[in-house]
Design an enzyme around this catalytic site. Structure first.
Site, PDB file in Angstrom:
ATOM      1  N   GLU A   1      -6.526  -1.210   4.912  1.00  0.00           N
ATOM      2  CA  GLU A   1      -6.425  -0.252   3.802  1.00  0.00           C
ATOM      3  C   GLU A   1      -5.660  -1.084   2.189  1.00  0.00           C
ATOM      4  OE1 GLU A   1      -5.807   1.936   7.962  1.00  0.00           O
ATOM      5  OE2 GLU A   1      -4.121   1.373   7.063  1.00  0.00           O
TER       6      GLU A   1
ATOM      7  N   ASP B   1       2.876  -0.300   9.603  1.00  0.00           N
ATOM      8  CA  ASP B   1       2.618  -1.000  11.207  1.00  0.00           C
ATOM      9  C   ASP B   1       2.070  -2.784  10.697  1.00  0.00           C
ATOM     10  OD1 ASP B   1       3.531   0.748  13.032  1.00  0.00           O
ATOM     11  OD2 ASP B   1       1.246   0.765  14.114  1.00  0.00           O
TER      12      ASP B   1
ATOM     13  N   LYS C   1      -0.893   4.086  16.660  1.00  0.00           N
ATOM     14  CA  LYS C   1      -0.849   5.373  15.205  1.00  0.00           C
ATOM     15  C   LYS C   1       0.461   5.987  15.890  1.00  0.00           C
ATOM     16  CE  LYS C   1      -2.043   9.186  12.359  1.00  0.00           C
ATOM     17  NZ  LYS C   1      -2.934  10.166  12.568  1.00  0.00           N
TER      18      LYS C   1
ATOM     19  N   ASP D   1      -2.944  10.443   7.276  1.00  0.00           N
ATOM     20  CA  ASP D   1      -3.473   9.036   6.806  1.00  0.00           C
ATOM     21  C   ASP D   1      -2.982   8.088   5.608  1.00  0.00           C
ATOM     22  OD1 ASP D   1      -3.986   9.524  10.170  1.00  0.00           O
ATOM     23  OD2 ASP D   1      -5.784   9.250   9.230  1.00  0.00           O
TER      24      ASP D   1
ATOM     25  N   ASP E   1      -4.444  12.426  17.965  1.00  0.00           N
ATOM     26  CA  ASP E   1      -4.678  13.177  17.250  1.00  0.00           C
ATOM     27  C   ASP E   1      -4.531  14.547  18.400  1.00  0.00           C
ATOM     28  OD1 ASP E   1      -6.657  12.016  17.413  1.00  0.00           O
ATOM     29  OD2 ASP E   1      -7.131  12.891  15.145  1.00  0.00           O
TER      30      ASP E   1
END
Ligand SMILES: O=c1ccn([C@@H]2O[C@H](COP(=O)(O)OP(=O)(O)O[C@H]3O[C@H](CO)[C@@H](O)[C@H](O)[C@H]3O)[C@@H](O)[C@H]2O)c(=O)[nH]1
Ligand SMILES: [Mn+2]
Length: 575
Positions: free
Chosen positions: A11, A40, A133, A157, A286
């Site tokens: 990412e 993280d 997450k 996100d 989620d």
């Protein structure tokens, strides 16, 4: 506003920076907004990028508001010509646009009133499960609780930038406008993508959630942990006194409390992850959290505005798409076999029967891999053993499978055509569904079996997000399936090989004598050809080079399995 990131390589920080800038610039009083980023990966690169972003925001946010810019993620905004939704696009605007673009490319800064931007990298230790997450979201809830304590939370996100500056206002209108306001838990927006590939060659679709949650509980210490500041705030929220709790001047003094609640041992012995916050125990936290909220009888709203609220990055290529699908399959199946399954929530909780059915539909995705695998192997088995599972052409019963086949395909095709999608997109998604089922979802089932046997824990493998993928149609390779050395490609390659072997045996006339005089017929051949068509990307992969080719180790493993299958067929036809 919560943004999570986990890995500076998968990412790239510039993606998070764009998402954060788009959030800082939403239409809302700046002094009432705070954006919390959870990293993280604990990456100095992400931290430095955010420091630079906060400097750039001092220019960017006023610029967006002054000219009522629609797309407030700089990388998207500057990818087009100057545009503003203000009617008077002046020469002053053009000048500022140019200046802003130069600064975006070089970054420097000035000062003005801005939303808070808080960077958090929570404490992690080897023996403490961090819950991926879900754990990150719970830390963000607590830290924001002791720092700004806003009554609404927005969760995206790191790759999902706000595509509509009005989105926060819209969500609040929806939440505060529903019939029974106090029952509303969250508003959810479907996920849309930027730069999505033409005709969706990888069949990726997913949904982003905006959680706006109300907390409930009796024993505060037990529920929320022992932070005095946090427990006091929770008590105030529960008694409806939360309006006056946040004031920017005690923002910095709350850092110590923030450290405390972000520690890895903080949740020990509390209800975090079980009754409070994002729920632990599934790689699709989620869905699990949403299900738990619905199971308590809360109402939620699904919103699909135009222009779309948030745009994210759709994974491209075989490995990234299948990794994501495997995680979803794993996470959803984990929920099915947990004590939080929709059945239990319907019988003992307040989940409605229709909600239960809707959840069940996605929770069993992974299980479909087993019958699909059997059905994909069946025509090959029949051809190799010269037996049949389809009626013969002259039997009237042949119309049953033909009718099912035609109705299913025409129905699914009509769903695509009705909303203006192409036949090509329908076909891409159909074949991807077969591929995903027999590879990623199968691996999902395996990982849940390993978890249930207590042999290994399930993981959250982060999806690769890169900006280098081009949407340029002239680039013939943009939608091409890619491979890597992962064993996830073995079952698909094996299915392809056994069907190719079967077709070769059939066409070359090497069929053994049929037992009852009724050998395999046109039905089995058509099914086998259909499987090969669905795995066309793999067929090309057999001959492709580099990342477009299936690695020879995978081909060897699949070849060995295919030979074993042929042997098995021969053996069963002898007994
Ligand atoms: O240990 C971790 C792992 C992941 N993440 C973050 O979780 C988010 C989602 O991860 P991603 O790899 O992008 O997964 P997707 O499949 O794209 O995400 C979808 O599926 C996830 C559940 O599997 C949901 O959490 C997401 O909201 C939903 O968009 C990203 O911001 C990550 O940085 C963390 O913060 N910590
Ligand atoms: Mn994502």
């Amino acid at each position: 506003m919560f943004v999570t990131t986990a890995d500076p390589i998968l990412e790239p920080p510039i993606i998070t920076v764009n998402t954060v800038l788009s959030l800082l610039a939403v239409d809302y009083p700046a002094n009432k907004l705070a954006c919390y980023v959870s990293d993280d990966g604990c990456s100095p690169l992400t931290f430095y990028a955010l420091v630079e972003a906060s400097k750039f925001a001092k220019l960017w946010v006023p610029f967006c508001k002054k000219y009522n810019i629609q797309v407030r993620a700089p990388f998207r905004y500057f990818s087009g010509p100057p545009s503003s939704s203000s009617p008077d696009v002046s020469s002053e605007f053009r000048q500022e646009w140019k200046k802003m673009k130069v600064i975006w490319e070089n970054t420097e800064a000035q000062t003005k009133g801005l939303p808070h931007l808080v960077y958090i990298s929570r404490e992690k230790r080897p023996k403490h499960p961090h819950h991926f997450k879900a754990g990150a979201m719970n830390v963000l809830s607590r830290v924001s609780g002791v720092m700004t304590n806003a009554p609404f939370m927005l969760n995206v996100d790191c790759d999902m930038y706000a595509n509509n500056p009005q989105i926060v206002l819209q969500a609040m209108c929806v939440l505060l406008g529903v019939n029974n306001e106090s029952d509303a838990a969250f508003v959810q927006y479907p996920q849309r993508f930027y730069g999505a590939l033409k005709d969706d060659p990888f069949g990726n679709q997913f949904v982003v959630l905006i959680h706006v949650r109300k907390l409930s509980g009796e024993d505060l210490q037990k529920e929320f942990g022992n932070s005095k500041v946090f427990t006091k705030l929770a008590a105030q929220i529960l008694s409806g006194l939360n309006e006056k709790t946040s004031s920017p001047h005690d923002f910095l003094s709350s850092i110590e409390a923030a450290y405390h609640v972000a520690g890895c041992g903080y949740e020990y012995g509390t209800s975090w992850g079980t009754k409070v916050g994002w729920i632990y125990g599934s790689a699709t936290e989620d869905v699990l959290t949403g299900l738990t909220i619905h199971g308590k009888g809360w109402k939620t709203v699904y919103c699909s505005p135009d222009p779309p609220a948030f745009l994210g990055f759709a994974p491209s290529g075989g490995p990234a798409s299948l990794t994501q699908q495997k995680r979803w399959a794993t996470g959803l199946l984990e929920i099915l076999f947990s004590s939080r399954s929709p059945f239990i929530a319907t019988i003992f909780g307040k989940l409605q029967f229709r909600q239960c059915l809707a959840y069940m539909w996605i929770l069993v995705w992974a299980l479909r891999s087993i019958p699909e695998l059997c059905y994909a192997a069946l025509p090959a088995y029949c051809i190799i053993t010269n037996s049949h599972f389809m009626p013969q052409v002259q039997e009237p019963a042949i119309f049953i499978p033909i009718a099912l086949f035609i109705i299913y395909n025409l129905y699914t095709l009509s769903e695509y055509l009705q909303i203006g999608l192409s036949v090509h997109e329908w076909w891409n998604n159909q074949r991807m569904l077969r591929i995903i089922s027999m590879t990623a979802r199968l691996f999902g089932v395996l990982s849940v079996i390993l978890k249930l046997l207590g042999l290994s824990e399930t993981m959250f493998e982060v999806t690769q997000k890169d900006q280098t993928t081009t949407t340029d149609d002239s680039n013939a390779n943009a939608g091409r399936f890619t491979f890597d050395g992962s064993s996830i490609f073995v079952p698909g390659t094996t299915i392809l090989l056994i069907n190719m072997i079967a077709l070769a045996i059939g066409l070359l006339g090497f069929l053994p004598a049929a037992r009852d005089g009724n050998g395999s017929g046109i039905g089995e051949f058509i099914c086998s050809v259909w499987v090969v068509l669905c795995f066309w990307a793999f067929l090309k992969g057999l001959f492709g080079k580099g990342k477009y080719g299936i690695p020879s180790s995978t081909i060897c493993k699949s070849g060995a399995l295919a030979l074993l299958f042929v042997h098995f067929c021969k053996w069963t036809s002898r007994i």
